[in-house]
Write a protein that holds these residues in place. Structure first.
Motif, PDB file in Angstrom:
ATOM      1  N   SER A  40      -7.995   8.098   1.873  1.00 17.07           N
ATOM      2  CA  SER A  40      -7.753   6.665   1.679  1.00 17.07           C
ATOM      3  C   SER A  40      -8.198   5.874   2.896  1.00 17.07           C
ATOM      4  CB  SER A  40      -6.258   6.410   1.420  1.00 17.07           C
ATOM      5  OG  SER A  40      -5.843   6.982   0.196  1.00 17.07           O
ATOM      6  N   ARG A  79       0.795  -1.234   0.000  1.00 17.22           N
ATOM      7  CA  ARG A  79       0.000   0.000   0.000  1.00 17.22           C
ATOM      8  C   ARG A  79       0.826   1.283   0.000  1.00 17.22           C
ATOM      9  NH1 ARG A  79      -5.133  -2.030   0.641  1.00 17.22           N
ATOM     10  NH2 ARG A  79      -5.329  -3.762   2.118  1.00 17.22           N
ATOM     11  N   TYR A 112      -3.628  -0.735   7.581  1.00 17.49           N
ATOM     12  CA  TYR A 112      -2.336  -0.308   7.054  1.00 17.49           C
ATOM     13  C   TYR A 112      -1.882   0.984   7.725  1.00 17.49           C
ATOM     14  CZ  TYR A 112       1.130   1.989   4.252  1.00 17.49           C
ATOM     15  OH  TYR A 112       2.262   2.669   3.884  1.00 17.49           O
ATOM     16  N   TRP A 120      -7.485  -0.519   4.769  1.00 15.37           N
ATOM     17  CA  TRP A 120      -6.627   0.661   4.697  1.00 15.37           C
ATOM     18  C   TRP A 120      -6.375   1.234   6.088  1.00 15.37           C
ATOM     19  CZ3 TRP A 120      -3.401   3.156   1.583  1.00 15.37           C
ATOM     20  CH2 TRP A 120      -3.377   2.792   0.232  1.00 15.37           C
TER      21      TRP A 120
END
Length: 212
Positions: A93, A54, A104, A101
C-alpha cells in the motif's frame, strides 16, 4: 472534504497533532478557516477523521491477506508465510499508493508512539489485525509460549513502526546504500528477519541459554 483530509494528512504526518492548526490546513488548500470548522468542530476531530479514512482499508486488506494465506496452505502455516501475509499487503500500500499513503504511514507511526494523540482509536481499528496475526503465529509455532509470541510481535511492531516513519536515518548511516523509502527492499527482507528472531527466542527459552 477530500482536499481538507489530504492537506491535514500531509501536515499531521510532518508536524504531529499539536504542530498543526485548522488555519494551516485551510491555508494549504486556499479556503477560509470557517470552511474547515464547518466540517470539523476542532482539530482532534479532523485528526481522527484522517486516521479513520485509511486505517480500516489497510486493516481489511491485511486480514484478507492472512485469511487467504491460511486457506492456501490448508492451515499448514509457517512463520515466514504468516509474517509475509501480515506485512506485505501493508508495505505494498505504501509502495504503490503514492505520497498520500506514505504520509498516512508516517502519521500512523507517530500515533503508535504517542498514546495521547489517539492510539486508542488506532488500536480499536488495528487490534483485530494483530489478533489475527497472533493466531497464525501460534499455528506456525504451537510449541512456543504465548508470552514469547507476544514479545515477538512487540519487536515486529517496533520494526514496522520505524519503517513506516521513513526517518531517513538508514540513508545516512548506510551512506546512501539503503533508503527508507525503498519499500520493495524492505518487503524482500523483513519477514525473513523477523521469522529468524522468533526462532531464536524459542530456542533460547527452550534450552535456557543465551545465544552469543
Amino acid at each position: 472534504m477530500q482536499q481538507i483530509l489530504d492537506a491535514a494528512e500531509t501536515l499531521f504526518s510532518q508536524h504531529g497533532l499539536h504542530g498543526v492548526s485548522l488555519g494551516q490546513v485551510a491555508k494549504a488548500i486556499g479556503v477560509h478557516t470557517s470552511l474547515v470548522h464547518y466540517y470539523f468542530n476542532d482539530k482532534k476531530a479532523l485528526f481522527d477523521a484522517v486516521v479513520e479514512r485509511r486505517a480500516p482499508v489497510t486493516a481489511n486488506r491485511r486480514i484478507e491477506a492472512m485469511d487467504a494465506y491460511e486457506a492456501s496452505v490448508g492451515g499448514k502455516v509457517t512463520l515466514e508465510g504468516a509474517l509475509h501475509a501480515f506485512l506485505d499487503t501493508d508495505l505494498d500500500s505504501y509502495r504503490t499508493g503514492g505520497e498520500a499513503w506514505r504520509n498516512y504511514a508516517a502519521l500512523a507511526a507517530q500515533v503508535a508512539n504517542t498514546p495521547q494523540w489517539g492510539s486508542e482509536l488506532l488500536n480499536r481499528l488495528m487490534d483485530p489485525v494483530v489478533i489475527r496475526l497472533i493466531a497464525l503465529l501460534k499455528k506456525a509455532m504451537p510449541e512456543m509460549s504465548d508470552e514469547d509470541i507476544f514479545w515477538g510481535y512487540h519487536f515486529v511492531s517496533g520494526s514496522l513502526i520505524t519503517t513506516l516513519a521513513r526517518t531517513g536515518r538508514i540513508d545516512v548511516l548506510s551512506g546512501g546504500l539503503c533508503h527508507s523509502e525503498d519499500f520493495a527492499s524492505i518487503k524482500r527482507r523483513m519477514a525473513t528477519f523477523m521469522a529468524g528472531g522468533f526462532r531464536a527466542i524459542y530456542e533460547q527459552e527452550r534450552t535456557g541459554t543465551t545465544p552469543i
